[in-house]
Design an enzyme around this catalytic site. Structure first.
Site, PDB file in Angstrom:
ATOM      1  N   LEU A 131       0.884  -1.375   0.214  1.00  0.00           N
ATOM      2  CA  LEU A 131      -0.152  -0.009  -0.279  1.00  0.00           C
ATOM      3  C   LEU A 131       0.506   1.381  -0.236  1.00  0.00           C
ATOM      4  O   LEU A 131       0.326   2.314  -0.410  1.00  0.00           O
ATOM      5  CB  LEU A 131      -0.714  -0.565   0.775  1.00  0.00           C
ATOM      6  CG  LEU A 131      -2.028  -1.030   1.690  1.00  0.00           C
ATOM      7  CD1 LEU A 131      -2.826  -0.716   2.624  1.00  0.00           C
ATOM      8  CD2 LEU A 131      -2.810  -1.297   0.272  1.00  0.00           C
ATOM      9  N   SER A 132       2.275   1.040   0.241  1.00  0.00           N
ATOM     10  CA  SER A 132       3.093   2.496   0.230  1.00  0.00           C
ATOM     11  C   SER A 132       4.421   2.325  -0.651  1.00  0.00           C
ATOM     12  O   SER A 132       3.989   0.839  -1.250  1.00  0.00           O
ATOM     13  CB  SER A 132       4.284   3.173   1.344  1.00  0.00           C
ATOM     14  OG  SER A 132       4.231   1.697   2.094  1.00  0.00           O
ATOM     15  N   GLY A 133       4.581   3.438  -1.043  1.00  0.00           N
ATOM     16  CA  GLY A 133       5.798   3.373  -2.001  1.00  0.00           C
ATOM     17  C   GLY A 133       7.682   3.508  -1.045  1.00  0.00           C
ATOM     18  O   GLY A 133       8.505   2.919  -1.742  1.00  0.00           O
TER      19      GLY A 133
END
Length: 277
Positions: A131-133
């Protein structure tokens, strides 16, 4: 008069012979012409009753059979129609296959998620959604990754990518930068590849959940999250299921109609064949 007739008997005989030869030559010439006309008629196609032979003249003055051209164009049109039907059939089969595979895949993902209490599995691996980079560019935001659970959680080394649980019960997947051993306890310092600094607190081995296997599929995580929601289940599972059911019923009905027409055609042909001529 009588004296002249008796004086030239040879001349009269010659005239008679010449007349007979001329008559014989004329007769042979007429017979030859008749034979020639008969041969021409024999090699000439005569249109049957009810048919009209239509010809047109081309640009070079050549005679062209319009009926033949019309039949040729009709054959080309039928060939195009047949090719179009074959292409449509192939496209229809491909689209149907894709829909079925998509339906089965999404349904399996949703069922696996529900059975495993929110942790879908495939081939012995757990599927996690990123869900994140923080791990880009290696692991894109919205990707799904395959991780392996179980085993000795103290076995990991530097540069291994692990999935662990933080204090707020949030799963994080980061790279190990340092292994800290304190007696029997093992802890790991971790860092996201796209982050400038390490994580604030080291991770205890007991909080490690799985190890990253190196398998990732970009952007599928968005679909997986959506499929797990109520709207996703309705739009990706229930509605496609109803559509496939209706399409199957229509295909069966169409096949039955085709079989009935073929059987009716065979019966009509049998009836015509049995009628006296």
């Amino acid at each position: 008069m009588e004296e002249n007739r008796h004086k030239n008997p040879e001349k009269n005989d010659e005239t008679t012979v010449l007349d007979e030869q001329s008559s014989h030559e004329n007769e042979e010439k007429m017979n030859h012409e008749i034979d020639t006309e008969s041969e021409i008629l024999a090699h000439t196609e005569v249109p049957s009753i009810g048919q009209t032979e239509t010809k047109s003249v081309g640009q070079n003055g050549d005679s062209m059979d319009v009926g033949h051209l019309s039949r040729k164009e009709s054959a080309k049109d039928q060939k195009k129609i047949k090719s179009g039907k074959v292409i449509f059939k192939w496209v229809n089969n491909i689209v149907t296959t894709i829909l079925i595979l998509l339906f089965i895949g999404v349904a399996a993902l949703v069922i696996s998620t529900k059975i495993s209490d929110g942790e879908p599995q495939a081939f012995g691996y757990q599927i996690k959604t990123v869900l994140s980079g923080s791990m880009e560019p290696g692991i894109k935001t919205g990707s799904i990754i395959f991780v392996k659970t179980g085993g000795d959680m103290t076995r990991f080394k530097e540069n291994d990518i692990i999935t662990f649980m933080q204090k707020d019960d949030k799963l994080v997947t980061h790279r190990v930068t340092e292994v800290i051993q304190n007696g029997d306890q093992v802890m790991y310092r971790t860092k996201g590849d796209n982050n400038e600094e390490e994580d604030l607190e080291p991770v205890q081995s007991s909080n490690v959940v799985a190890v990253y296997t190196g398998i990732t599929i970009p952007y599928v995580g968005y679909v997986a999250d959506f499929a797990s929601s109520k709207i996703g289940i309705l739009s990706l599972v229930i509605l496609p299921g109803v559509f496939l059911l209706l399409y199957s019923v229509f295909s069966i009905w169409k096949t039955i109609r085709l079989i009935e027409r073929q059987m009716k055609g065979k019966q009509d042909n049998s009836t015509e064949a049995s009628l006296p001529k």
